[in-house]
Design an enzyme around this catalytic site. Structure first.
Site, PDB file in Angstrom:
ATOM      1  N   ASN A  59     -66.393  17.611 -83.293  1.00 58.07           N
ATOM      2  CA  ASN A  59     -66.920  16.309 -82.859  1.00 58.07           C
ATOM      3  C   ASN A  59     -66.486  15.966 -81.434  1.00 58.07           C
ATOM      4  O   ASN A  59     -67.164  15.210 -80.735  1.00 58.07           O
ATOM      5  CB  ASN A  59     -66.432  15.182 -83.776  1.00 58.07           C
ATOM      6  CG  ASN A  59     -66.836  15.359 -85.228  1.00 58.07           C
ATOM      7  OD1 ASN A  59     -66.132  14.931 -86.127  1.00 58.07           O
ATOM      8  ND2 ASN A  59     -67.972  15.983 -85.467  1.00 58.07           N
ATOM      9  N   ARG A 118     -68.716  15.852 -78.165  1.00 58.48           N
ATOM     10  CA  ARG A 118     -69.759  14.855 -77.885  1.00 58.48           C
ATOM     11  C   ARG A 118     -69.319  13.430 -78.185  1.00 58.48           C
ATOM     12  O   ARG A 118     -69.809  12.496 -77.576  1.00 58.48           O
ATOM     13  CB  ARG A 118     -71.009  15.130 -78.743  1.00 58.48           C
ATOM     14  CG  ARG A 118     -71.612  16.462 -78.560  1.00 58.48           C
ATOM     15  CD  ARG A 118     -72.659  16.800 -79.582  1.00 58.48           C
ATOM     16  NE  ARG A 118     -72.333  16.485 -80.960  1.00 58.48           N
ATOM     17  CZ  ARG A 118     -71.437  17.136 -81.696  1.00 58.48           C
ATOM     18  NH1 ARG A 118     -70.761  18.140 -81.170  1.00 58.48           N
ATOM     19  NH2 ARG A 118     -71.206  16.809 -82.943  1.00 58.48           N
ATOM     20  N   GLN A 119     -68.435  13.268 -79.140  1.00 60.43           N
ATOM     21  CA  GLN A 119     -68.067  11.926 -79.610  1.00 60.43           C
ATOM     22  C   GLN A 119     -66.859  11.451 -78.795  1.00 60.43           C
ATOM     23  O   GLN A 119     -65.708  11.589 -79.193  1.00 60.43           O
ATOM     24  CB  GLN A 119     -67.830  11.986 -81.116  1.00 60.43           C
ATOM     25  CG  GLN A 119     -69.114  12.443 -81.819  1.00 60.43           C
ATOM     26  CD  GLN A 119     -68.968  12.785 -83.280  1.00 60.43           C
ATOM     27  OE1 GLN A 119     -68.084  12.287 -83.960  1.00 60.43           O
ATOM     28  NE2 GLN A 119     -69.854  13.632 -83.786  1.00 60.43           N
ATOM     29  N   ARG A 127     -71.566  23.207 -81.470  1.00 59.82           N
ATOM     30  CA  ARG A 127     -72.882  22.550 -81.456  1.00 59.82           C
ATOM     31  C   ARG A 127     -73.555  22.700 -80.097  1.00 59.82           C
ATOM     32  O   ARG A 127     -74.770  22.832 -80.003  1.00 59.82           O
ATOM     33  CB  ARG A 127     -72.746  21.061 -81.801  1.00 59.82           C
ATOM     34  CG  ARG A 127     -72.035  20.749 -83.113  1.00 59.82           C
ATOM     35  CD  ARG A 127     -72.643  21.472 -84.306  1.00 59.82           C
ATOM     36  NE  ARG A 127     -72.072  21.048 -85.566  1.00 59.82           N
ATOM     37  CZ  ARG A 127     -71.107  21.687 -86.233  1.00 59.82           C
ATOM     38  NH1 ARG A 127     -70.589  22.797 -85.720  1.00 59.82           N
ATOM     39  NH2 ARG A 127     -70.678  21.244 -87.391  1.00 59.82           N
ATOM     40  N   ASN A 157     -79.636  12.342 -90.495  1.00 55.97           N
ATOM     41  CA  ASN A 157     -80.514  12.876 -91.544  1.00 55.97           C
ATOM     42  C   ASN A 157     -81.612  11.877 -91.883  1.00 55.97           C
ATOM     43  O   ASN A 157     -81.438  10.666 -91.801  1.00 55.97           O
ATOM     44  CB  ASN A 157     -79.724  13.279 -92.790  1.00 55.97           C
ATOM     45  CG  ASN A 157     -79.196  12.090 -93.553  1.00 55.97           C
ATOM     46  OD1 ASN A 157     -79.872  11.554 -94.421  1.00 55.97           O
ATOM     47  ND2 ASN A 157     -77.984  11.645 -93.221  1.00 55.97           N
ATOM     48  N   CYS A 198     -90.230  34.589-104.397  1.00 52.14           N
ATOM     49  CA  CYS A 198     -90.355  36.057-104.450  1.00 52.14           C
ATOM     50  C   CYS A 198     -89.994  36.680-103.101  1.00 52.14           C
ATOM     51  O   CYS A 198     -89.465  37.788-103.044  1.00 52.14           O
ATOM     52  CB  CYS A 198     -91.758  36.471-104.882  1.00 52.14           C
ATOM     53  SG  CYS A 198     -93.034  36.138-103.663  1.00 52.14           S
ATOM     54  N   GLU A 237     -63.665  15.737 -86.979  1.00 52.09           N
ATOM     55  CA  GLU A 237     -63.411  17.189 -86.906  1.00 52.09           C
ATOM     56  C   GLU A 237     -63.297  17.583 -85.434  1.00 52.09           C
ATOM     57  O   GLU A 237     -63.800  16.880 -84.554  1.00 52.09           O
ATOM     58  CB  GLU A 237     -64.573  17.967 -87.546  1.00 52.09           C
ATOM     59  CG  GLU A 237     -64.920  17.569 -88.964  1.00 52.09           C
ATOM     60  CD  GLU A 237     -63.920  18.080 -89.976  1.00 52.09           C
ATOM     61  OE1 GLU A 237     -63.103  18.937 -89.611  1.00 52.09           O
ATOM     62  OE2 GLU A 237     -63.945  17.612 -91.125  1.00 52.09           O
ATOM     63  N   VAL A 282     -74.323   4.193 -96.646  1.00 56.36           N
ATOM     64  CA  VAL A 282     -75.304   3.137 -96.902  1.00 56.36           C
ATOM     65  C   VAL A 282     -76.399   3.767 -97.765  1.00 56.36           C
ATOM     66  O   VAL A 282     -77.183   4.589 -97.296  1.00 56.36           O
ATOM     67  CB  VAL A 282     -75.874   2.566 -95.583  1.00 56.36           C
ATOM     68  CG1 VAL A 282     -76.880   1.464 -95.868  1.00 56.36           C
ATOM     69  CG2 VAL A 282     -74.741   2.019 -94.730  1.00 56.36           C
ATOM     70  N   ASP A 306     -67.272   9.653 -92.807  1.00 52.61           N
ATOM     71  CA  ASP A 306     -66.741  10.941 -92.367  1.00 52.61           C
ATOM     72  C   ASP A 306     -65.413  10.824 -91.635  1.00 52.61           C
ATOM     73  O   ASP A 306     -65.086   9.791 -91.048  1.00 52.61           O
ATOM     74  CB  ASP A 306     -67.739  11.649 -91.443  1.00 52.61           C
ATOM     75  CG  ASP A 306     -68.987  12.096 -92.189  1.00 52.61           C
ATOM     76  OD1 ASP A 306     -68.953  12.088 -93.437  1.00 52.61           O
ATOM     77  OD2 ASP A 306     -69.979  12.437 -91.533  1.00 52.61           O
TER      78      ASP A 306
END
Length: 1025
Positions: free
Chosen positions: A474, A477-478, A15, A539, A594, A471, A514, A468
């Site tokens: 993650n 950053r986490q 990421r 999201n 198309c 992983e 949620v 979740d």
């Protein structure tokens, strides 16, 4: 090892790679950083730069752990204080745990005005946090004088004020100032003139600035421009001049241009030179003078420390007066200045000994990004000062007695000095619901722990939920997660890690989404017990839902998000502000069907096409196949029913898949080879048959002109690694959905070559197939398309043959659908999309994308970096304090920032709009009218109840999508006598429904007037949750 050949661990850094790029990642991996000061700000910077992946960090600090540190340094524990350990000894191993690729060591040597600084020569960047100004100036002078210069960053944190100073030398070259990927813009026309003017196709905005350079590609007619780099002069948002084109051939058609990114050199002055004439960033345009006022106030604070060898005492009015006098004296010496802000100076004097952890997180995020810029030359650096204050947090507290702010010898003393005891107690009692435990969620939990949000002893609680699992990607950053947590629950792991920071916190972790399906868990009763909601989501759909629940239940919501170096925060307050749903981003432009199917023009089109092929072949068709056979009692009965003329949805596709089902690995290879022929040769031949290269439109212009690209058929060549990759990745996926085993040997070039030598490729015959060219046409649903009698006969025959050959076993009536998984490099999913997209790009003369870029686009990956997530979480937590204090509207701030540029913009939230219905009756999004009914309450009773209670009578009543009462609808007047129970038919446990109502307009011709939702309770008992 050379920088550009070093391997990057994509499973960890994927990421972040999308934010910084590989060149910057390689430079970081060869850079060493010296960071002094392990207070709240220093530890934030340490966390962020170690997560980012520099080569080595030396942490320096001379202080011992104190109880005070527990409220600002999230790596110090109570036992560290009791055992009187040095801060750096405690922090070093815990920071090192964040990233195995970074060497973290420590130093507790004295660093003062007489220290020999030559030891700093081995570092590329030096950061001082919590250092005296005299030492910062001395270290900065040393760094600036080196060849090449050592990049210097000075950071300070005093109560409600923070500053960051950068000096990266006399000449600092930046390779890419913005990090934005240049877009290919198609050309409508180029004039043969002096100057020649370029017009963008369909008036598309070019986004260029005068002086920038572009390069032309695939221009027909004026071909001299191709490959040429030209500086431009902007004429309008969709046209620009490129100099003299009179000597070139006339422009015919086609072509596009791309911005050329050129390196830019930035010049820095030393801190000594900058003190009197500071170059500052202005984050809040409503108070543009604030940075210069903080500059003067903090310089006065530096002078106070030099004179008194201490900071001003908490609540000491005499010290505040001394500081104000010093601020006036300092301000008089400045060239670039603003009037002294007495209120700011007084607040700074009272809080200087304190710490606001969220402010440290926000500024620490920005300072860390500057450190990464210093060692990579990626993104525009800060020039040269950044100031941020939290006066809005403390301004309403100035009337509180001085005792409120005095220390009590606990972990909250630093916070108490800023916001007072009463506010600390309110934070302890807080009941918060946080949705999402990803990067922002982890940072928020850290802030909650340091602030003491939701303590067990105060009946507070932090409820968190995230479905979740953790992983490896993650971990970049986490920061609450470690390698041994991989595949464990995010929420429960984050809760445990948060309690390690502050054991007094009450954290309740859930694994739920949620959404409407979990309203039995997150019911109105659940929301009624909350003080506020925080979203840490990635999201829009989930945000919109949580927002609607907060509006419905009248709860404050703090929202934030990041994309790469960009971040935003939004405060949503009942009856004061608009909500998240009040503003809608424009919908993402869909690629016309198309274009995807036949006329791609850019690499995004071919990647989406390949992604769709994956979805159709390996997910949709197997799912449809399983569903069809699960709903049928036997294949024999299916055959009988079809022969009897019965229509069974999906039968033709299911029978086709059954009849073509491979049973061994060799057949999977053969299917892959036939797919290659179909996708990359026959498709091109068919298109060129339907539309030869000289085809003209009605107006005489060529059919094949920009942005349409004519395809070139590709002849299969096993020696071409791209062809081989497509065959193997496609065969592997077919083997997986059909549960066919294969070995490593089976996918070797020798084995594949041997199998392919026996595959017969049928001769191509062009068909009279219709090719869709209408860009507004939608994708057809093949399961609902009528079948010809010949197709029916073929399906009967195929099914009969399968039955006769005993191929309709339960195993053969089952397939294994695949779910696209971008982060598993061994499953072949991204390999298929990369090879298929690259081959299609080659067929259409489009520059192919590598696996890295393909993975981002196909997997819809949101680029992310720890610096931005730390900053947004800090800014949100500052607003949380204001919410808890019940502050007025003008105290709150929304924020947008882009750390790359860098820009930080603080603005007031959008005030709530009040809509006039009529007769002086208004409503806002936060209003909900309530009516309490009873068992025999009719629709007429409900309408009358609204009129009596609110002074206006509804003329239309809707429940969800069902129109309960619309006067002009036939038979609706009879419904007035029906009971609400009969009309709505609620479930036994349903206490109320929200009805949409509208009211008669004042003039007959006008539309009905909207109103707030009417919450109708089926009985009086429904009133109390």
């Amino acid at each position: 090892m050379a920088a550009d050949t070093m391997e990057i661990d994509d499973s960890l850094y994927s990421r972040q790679r999308y934010v910084l790029g590989d060149r910057a990642m390689h430079q970081m991996a060869q850079s060493s950083v010296f960071l002094s000061g392990m207070g709240g700000l220093g530890v934030e910077i340490a966390k962020n730069i170690v997560l980012a992946g520099v080569k080595a960090v030396t942490l320096h600090d001379v202080k011992q752990c104190e109880t005070w540190d527990l409220g600002s340094n999230f790596f110090i524990r109570k036992e560290d204080v009791l055992s009187q350990r040095k801060r750096v000894e405690v922090v070093c191993p815990r920071v090192a745990e964040l990233n195995p690729y970074v060497h973290v060591d420590m130093s507790s040597s004295d660093l003062h005005d007489n220290t020999d600084l030559t030891f700093l020569s081995r570092y590329q960047c030096v950061i001082l946090a919590e250092a005296r100004l005299s030492l910062q100036k001395r270290v900065n002078e040393f760094c600036h004088s080196q060849q090449p210069p050592i990049r210097f960053i000075g950071c300070d944190s005093y109560g409600i004020c923070m500053r960051v100073f950068c000096d990266f030398g006399d000449e600092f070259e930046v390779s890419d100032a913005t990090g934005e990927e240049p877009k290919e813009i198609f050309i409508q026309n180029i004039t043969q003139d002096s100057p020649g003017v370029v017009t963008c196709m369909d008036n598309q905005p070019h986004g260029l600035q005068t002086g920038q350079s572009i390069v032309f590609k695939e221009v027909n007619g004026m071909e001299e421009l191709n490959g040429m780099e030209r500086p431009i002069t902007v004429l309008s948002p969709h046209s620009f001049a490129i100099g003299d084109t009179t000597q070139f051939n006339p422009y015919a058609h086609g072509g596009f241009f791309v911005l050329v990114k050129t390196p830019k050199t930035y010049r820095f002055e030393t801190m000594e030179m900058q003190l009197c004439d500071p170059q500052v960033l202005i984050p809040d345009l409503s108070k543009p003078e604030a940075p210069l006022q903080i500059h003067a106030a903090m310089l006065a604070l530096d002078a106070f420390q030099e004179q008194h060898s201490r900071l001003p005492n908490i609540g000491c009015l005499q010290d505040a007066d001394v500081l104000l006098k010093l601020a006036e004296e300092v301000n008089a010496t400045l060239k670039n200045k603003a009037p002294v802000n007495a209120e700011l100076v007084q607040c700074l004097s009272r809080t200087a000994r304190g710490t606001l952890p969220p402010l440290a997180a926000a500024v620490g995020g920005l300072a860390s990004q500057e450190a990464l810029k210093a060692i990579t030359g990626k993104f525009a650096p800060l020039q040269q000062w950044f100031y941020l204050d939290a006066t809005e947090v403390v301004r309403p507290l100035q009337s509180c007695p001085a005792e409120e702010f005095l220390p009590k010898g606990d972990r909250y003393d630093g916070l108490r000095a800023c916001i007072g005891e009463s506010m600390c107690l309110e934070l302890h009692k807080l009941r918060v619901f946080m949705v999402g435990c990803g990067a922002i969620g982890c940072e928020m939990l850290k802030n909650f722990a340091l602030l003491g949000v939701g303590l067990t002893k105060s009946s507070g609680e932090v409820c968190i939920t995230d479905p979740d699992l953790i992983e490896k990607s993650n971990l970049n950053r986490q920061f609450l997660f470690r390698p041994h947590h991989i595949q464990k629950s995010k929420s429960s792991t984050a809760a445990e890690a948060t309690r390690e920071i502050n054991p007094d916190l009450c954290v309740d972790s859930h694994l739920n989404k949620v959404c409407p399906a979990t309203e039995n868990v997150y019911s109105d009763t659940f929301y009624s017990r909350l003080n506020l909601v925080v979203t840490a989501l990635d999201n829009v759909e989930a945000r919109r839902y949580v927002d609607s629940r907060c509006v419905s239940n009248g709860k404050p919501l703090l929202d934030s998000g990041t994309m790469g170096t960009k971040g935003h925060t939004e405060v949503i307050l009942p009856n004061l502000t608009e909500s998240y749903n009040s503003h809608r981003d424009p919908p993402e432009e869909e690629i016309p069907f198309c274009t995807l199917k036949s006329f791609p023009s850019v690499i995004e089109h071919t990647i989406q096409w390949a992604r769709d092929k994956f979805e159709n072949a390996f997910a949709h068709k197997p799912s449809m196949f399983n569903l069809f056979w699960q709903n049928q009692s036997s294949p024999e009965l299916v055959l009988q029913r079809m022969q009897a003329g019965e229509s069974l949805e999906g039968s033709f596709q299911a029978i086709k898949l059954l009849s073509r089902r491979p049973s061994k690995w060799e057949q999977c290879i053969a299917v892959a080879r036939l797919k290659f022929e179909k996708y990359f040769k026959r498709k091109a031949l068919q298109l060129l048959y339907s539309f030869p290269l000289d085809t003209q439109l009605k107006d005489g212009s060529l059919f094949w002109q920009s942005p349409k690209r004519p395809p070139t058929p590709i002849d299969f060549d096993l020696k071409d690694s791209l062809h081989f990759d497509f065959i193997v990745s496609t065969a592997r996926l077919f083997a997986e959905i059909y549960n066919i085993p294969y070995s490593e040997k089976d996918i070797s070039r020798e084995a594949v070559t041997r199998i392919l030598s026996d595959v017969k490729i049928p001769e191509y015959r062009p068909s009279q197939k219709y090719v869709e060219t209408d860009e507004t046409a939608k994708r057809p649903d093949h399961t609902k398309m009528p079948q010809s009698s010949e197709e029916e006969r073929e399906a009967f025959s195929q099914l009969q043959q399968a039955i006769d050959a005993n191929c309709v076993t339960p195993g053969n009536l089952q397939m294994h659908p695949l779910q696209f998984e971008k982060d598993n490099d061994k499953n072949g999913h991204v390999d298929f999309v990369t090879s298929a997209s690259a081959l299609r790009a080659k067929m259409y003369g489009i520059e192919p994308a590598d696996r890295f870029k393909t993975k981002r686009i196909a997997g819809k990956i949101i680029p992310a970096i720890a610096t931005a997530t730390a900053a947004v979480a800090g800014l949100v937590a500052l607003e949380l304090i204001k919410v808890v204090g019940g502050y007025g509207f003008d105290m709150f701030k929304n924020c947008f920032f882009n750390l790359a540029i860098p820009v930080v913009v603080l603005t007031e939230p959008a005030p709530v709009k009040r809509t006039l219905i009529r007769d002086n009756i208004y409503f806002s999004i936060w209003d909900c009218w309530t009516i309490f009914g009873q068992e025999d309450f009719t629709l007429s009773d409900m309408i009358n109840a609204v009129r009596e209670k609110y002074g206006i009578e509804p003329t239309m009543v809707v429940h969800g999508v069902k129109m309960l009462y619309v006067p002009v609808m036939p038979g609706h007047s009879k419904r007035l006598k029906l009971t609400m129970q009969k009309l709505i038919k609620p479930s036994a446990d349903r206490r109320y429904v929200d009805l949409t109502v509208s009211f008669a307009p004042e003039a007959d011709d006008d539309e009905d007037l909207p109103g707030p939702p009417v919450r109708y309770y089926f009985s009086r008992q429904g009133e109390t949750p």
